[in-house]
Scaffold this motif. Structure first.
Motif, PDB file in Angstrom:
ATOM      1  N   ILE A   1       0.942  -1.223  -0.013  1.00 59.51           N
ATOM      2  CA  ILE A   1       0.087   0.082  -0.027  1.00 59.51           C
ATOM      3  C   ILE A   1       0.891   1.285   0.012  1.00 59.51           C
ATOM      4  N   GLN A   2       1.963   1.447   0.818  1.00 62.59           N
ATOM      5  CA  GLN A   2       3.086   2.450   0.991  1.00 62.59           C
ATOM      6  C   GLN A   2       3.477   2.569  -0.481  1.00 62.59           C
ATOM      7  N   GLU A   3       3.863   1.647  -1.080  1.00 62.48           N
ATOM      8  CA  GLU A   3       4.483   1.919  -2.370  1.00 62.48           C
ATOM      9  C   GLU A   3       3.728   2.400  -3.480  1.00 62.48           C
ATOM     10  N   GLN A   4       2.392   1.948  -3.410  1.00 62.99           N
ATOM     11  CA  GLN A   4       1.600   2.380  -4.392  1.00 62.99           C
ATOM     12  C   GLN A   4       1.034   3.799  -4.254  1.00 62.99           C
ATOM     13  N   ALA A   5       1.070   4.067  -2.764  1.00 68.15           N
ATOM     14  CA  ALA A   5       0.630   5.585  -2.486  1.00 68.15           C
ATOM     15  C   ALA A   5       1.746   6.496  -2.829  1.00 68.15           C
ATOM     16  N   GLU A   6       2.782   6.006  -2.772  1.00 68.13           N
ATOM     17  CA  GLU A   6       4.010   6.947  -3.455  1.00 68.13           C
ATOM     18  C   GLU A   6       3.928   7.192  -4.961  1.00 68.13           C
ATOM     19  N   ARG A   7       3.237   6.293  -5.506  1.00 64.34           N
ATOM     20  CA  ARG A   7       2.934   6.520  -7.109  1.00 64.34           C
ATOM     21  C   ARG A   7       1.756   7.394  -7.342  1.00 64.34           C
ATOM     22  N   PHE A   8       0.448   6.670  -7.122  1.00 64.21           N
ATOM     23  CA  PHE A   8      -0.731   7.795  -7.426  1.00 64.21           C
ATOM     24  C   PHE A   8      -1.672   6.677  -6.858  1.00 64.21           C
ATOM     25  N   LEU A   9      -2.707   7.303  -6.290  1.00 66.18           N
ATOM     26  CA  LEU A   9      -3.799   6.983  -5.437  1.00 66.18           C
ATOM     27  C   LEU A   9      -5.195   6.756  -6.452  1.00 66.18           C
ATOM     28  N   HIS A  10      -5.408   7.530  -7.454  1.00 66.01           N
ATOM     29  CA  HIS A  10      -6.489   7.556  -8.340  1.00 66.01           C
ATOM     30  C   HIS A  10      -6.236   7.874  -9.644  1.00 66.01           C
ATOM     31  N   ILE A  11      -7.036   7.159 -10.427  1.00 71.94           N
ATOM     32  CA  ILE A  11      -7.004   7.327 -11.824  1.00 71.94           C
ATOM     33  C   ILE A  11      -8.295   7.312 -12.323  1.00 71.94           C
ATOM     34  N   SER A  12      -8.987   8.118 -13.342  1.00 67.81           N
ATOM     35  CA  SER A  12     -10.460   8.027 -13.772  1.00 67.81           C
ATOM     36  C   SER A  12     -10.296   6.583 -14.428  1.00 67.81           C
TER      37      SER A  12
ATOM     38  N   LEU B   1     -12.065   6.424 -16.938  1.00 66.88           N
ATOM     39  CA  LEU B   1     -11.831   6.552 -18.395  1.00 66.88           C
ATOM     40  C   LEU B   1     -10.647   6.055 -19.050  1.00 66.88           C
ATOM     41  N   TYR B   2      -9.652   5.990 -18.179  1.00 66.06           N
ATOM     42  CA  TYR B   2      -8.434   5.528 -18.666  1.00 66.06           C
ATOM     43  C   TYR B   2      -8.037   4.236 -18.133  1.00 66.06           C
ATOM     44  N   ASP B   3      -7.196   3.323 -18.674  1.00 64.02           N
ATOM     45  CA  ASP B   3      -6.718   2.128 -18.378  1.00 64.02           C
ATOM     46  C   ASP B   3      -5.500   2.197 -17.198  1.00 64.02           C
ATOM     47  N   HIS B   4      -5.440   1.342 -16.229  1.00 60.11           N
ATOM     48  CA  HIS B   4      -4.088   1.225 -15.591  1.00 60.11           C
ATOM     49  C   HIS B   4      -3.754  -0.110 -15.569  1.00 60.11           C
ATOM     50  N   PRO B   5      -2.322  -0.373 -15.520  1.00 55.23           N
ATOM     51  CA  PRO B   5      -2.260  -1.847 -15.397  1.00 55.23           C
ATOM     52  C   PRO B   5      -2.517  -2.595 -14.102  1.00 55.23           C
ATOM     53  N   LEU B   6      -2.603  -2.180 -13.183  1.00 58.86           N
ATOM     54  CA  LEU B   6      -3.048  -3.102 -11.834  1.00 58.86           C
ATOM     55  C   LEU B   6      -4.420  -3.334 -12.081  1.00 58.86           C
ATOM     56  N   GLN B   7      -5.319  -2.437 -12.407  1.00 63.46           N
ATOM     57  CA  GLN B   7      -6.794  -2.971 -12.602  1.00 63.46           C
ATOM     58  C   GLN B   7      -6.723  -4.098 -13.427  1.00 63.46           C
ATOM     59  N   GLU B   8      -6.089  -4.068 -14.673  1.00 67.08           N
ATOM     60  CA  GLU B   8      -6.403  -5.224 -15.754  1.00 67.08           C
ATOM     61  C   GLU B   8      -5.679  -6.355 -14.930  1.00 67.08           C
ATOM     62  N   THR B   9      -4.446  -6.446 -14.286  1.00 69.54           N
ATOM     63  CA  THR B   9      -4.046  -7.645 -13.813  1.00 69.54           C
ATOM     64  C   THR B   9      -4.832  -8.148 -12.666  1.00 69.54           C
ATOM     65  N   PHE B  10      -5.296  -7.226 -11.910  1.00 70.74           N
ATOM     66  CA  PHE B  10      -6.264  -7.644 -10.717  1.00 70.74           C
ATOM     67  C   PHE B  10      -7.541  -8.272 -11.099  1.00 70.74           C
TER      68      PHE B  10
ATOM     69  N   CYS C   1      -6.280  -2.026  -5.918  1.00 71.27           N
ATOM     70  CA  CYS C   1      -5.822  -3.176  -6.705  1.00 71.27           C
ATOM     71  C   CYS C   1      -4.317  -3.646  -6.182  1.00 71.27           C
ATOM     72  N   ALA C   2      -3.567  -2.759  -5.697  1.00 68.18           N
ATOM     73  CA  ALA C   2      -2.214  -3.170  -5.407  1.00 68.18           C
ATOM     74  C   ALA C   2      -2.600  -4.106  -4.262  1.00 68.18           C
ATOM     75  N   ALA C   3      -3.206  -3.588  -3.320  1.00 67.97           N
ATOM     76  CA  ALA C   3      -3.672  -4.350  -2.044  1.00 67.97           C
ATOM     77  C   ALA C   3      -4.342  -5.833  -2.446  1.00 67.97           C
ATOM     78  N   GLY C   4      -5.124  -5.599  -3.309  1.00 70.55           N
ATOM     79  CA  GLY C   4      -5.837  -6.770  -3.874  1.00 70.55           C
ATOM     80  C   GLY C   4      -4.810  -7.741  -4.534  1.00 70.55           C
TER      81      GLY C   4
END
Length: 358
Positions: free
Chosen positions: A11-22, A24-33, A237-240
């Motif tokens: 969770i900490q590592e992901q919080a240091e990158r980005f917390l939220h993406i609309s 409307l756009y893909d992000h790879p963690l969502q696709e993988t999860f 998604c990172a936690a999942g």
């Protein structure tokens, strides 16, 4: 469990990158999860939301959209089970049978009917009408006191729903995600639904719900039909993904099985040796003791001794320990339960639950 070092780091590592993406756009963690959840369920596609009740709402909409696209415009009703609990939003509440939950918010959505659990003839009679978009059920009814549906009933529900063109929707928000020793509880009966809803454990405590479906159902939901601002965000998604790694790659699912067996043995002993407990129900780390008397006072006594359980279904004590529960924790809990049950089992202080047989 709390303060897991690996989860905290993810969770900490992901919080240091980005917390939220609309969305409307893909992000790879969502696709993988999503892909890993679908694979674990034996299904194809995932819609993410923020909670279990939202996952139910998405499932109900998917069922109606599916029937609409097939030209089954009269298939708008839903069939659920007596004793069911599916959430407190309007659609989920409409499919929840408890009148006390429903009454203050009536009128609810129309055309929701209920049949008794494990009553195959009533199920067949209802679905034979051709009115229902979906049949909705919990493989283990949690709020009713951890009531597992029989394997035969699950199998017949699959057969009858297929024969009548009704979608089968399993609510595994409480019993799924590995809690009973398999990722979905219905997998123990080898029954696969068209739609399954998940939430609670799948991001290790962060808020996420998932509606997992076959491709045949999912392809009918098109952009604009449904949405979620925060569903499937990068942090959850990172936690999942960490949770799924723990469950399948690092032995947590096996640990649930082992811990569940120990809890089962201990609760069965309490049924055999104490006068107040009359039945154990459940599987894995979703268990209940059914008492001769109302469970509320006993639950209060347990809480005063430091054990968190839940009084539900009138006479049941529900136990949902964390997946990382140790043998020592289980033994200590069983000791506290026995202490309270023995203390309360004297006929002079045991008040029978209304309608029960002492």
């Amino acid at each position: 469990g709390h303060a897991h070092q690996g989860l905290t780091k993810a969770i900490q590592e992901q919080a240091e990158r980005f917390l939220h993406i609309s969305n409307l756009y893909d992000h790879p963690l969502q696709e993988t999860f999503a892909a890993r959840l679908a694979d674990a369920c034996g299904l194809d596609q995932v819609f993410f939301s923020n909670s279990g009740t939202e996952a139910i709402e998405a499932g109900l909409k998917m069922a109606r959209r599916y029937q609409f696209d097939l030209g089954e415009t009269s298939r708008t009703a839903f069939l659920a089970l007596e004793g069911s609990f599916h959430g407190r939003s309007l659609g989920a509440l409409s499919c929840t049978s408890n009148a006390d939950y429903r009454r203050p918010f009536a009128p609810l959505i129309p055309e929701v009917d209920f049949v008794p659990p494990d009553d195959i003839q009533s199920l067949e009679n209802a679905l034979g009408s051709g009115r229902y978009a979906a049949l909705l059920m919990e493989p283990i009814q949690g709020e009713s006191g951890v009531l597992p549906l029989s394997v035969l009933f699950l199998d017949e529900a699959r057969r009858i729903s297929q024969e009548t063109g009704t979608l089968l929707l399993f609510d595994e928000i409480q019993c799924g995600g590995g809690r009973t020793g398999s990722f979905l509880h219905c997998q123990q009966a080898q029954v696969l639904p068209d739609i399954v809803t998940l939430a609670k454990p799948i991001a290790a405590g962060l808020p996420v719900g998932a509606t997992v479906v076959t491709k045949a159902v999912g392809e009918h939901l098109v952009p604009g039909d449904h949405g979620s601002t925060f569903g499937g965000g990068p942090l959850v998604c990172a936690a999942g993904l960490f949770f799924l790694d723990e469950l399948f790659e690092r032995g947590l699912l096996q640990r649930v099985t082992e811990a569940g067996a120990r809890l089962t043995k201990g609760l069965d002993r309490l049924v055999a040796e104490t006068g107040l407990a009359v039945q154990r129900r459940g599987s894995g780390l979703m268990q209940a003791l059914v008492l001769k008397s109302a469970s509320g006072p006993i639950n209060t006594q347990l809480q005063e001794r430091g054990l968190l359980a839940n009084a539900c279904g009138g006479q049941a004590l529900r136990f949902l320990p964390p997946y990382i529960v140790s043998d020592q924790d289980i033994d200590e809990a069983l000791g506290l339960i026995e202490e309270v049950l023995v203390d309360k089992s004297s006929p002079s202080i045991t008040t029978p639950f209304p309608g029960s047989t002492p």
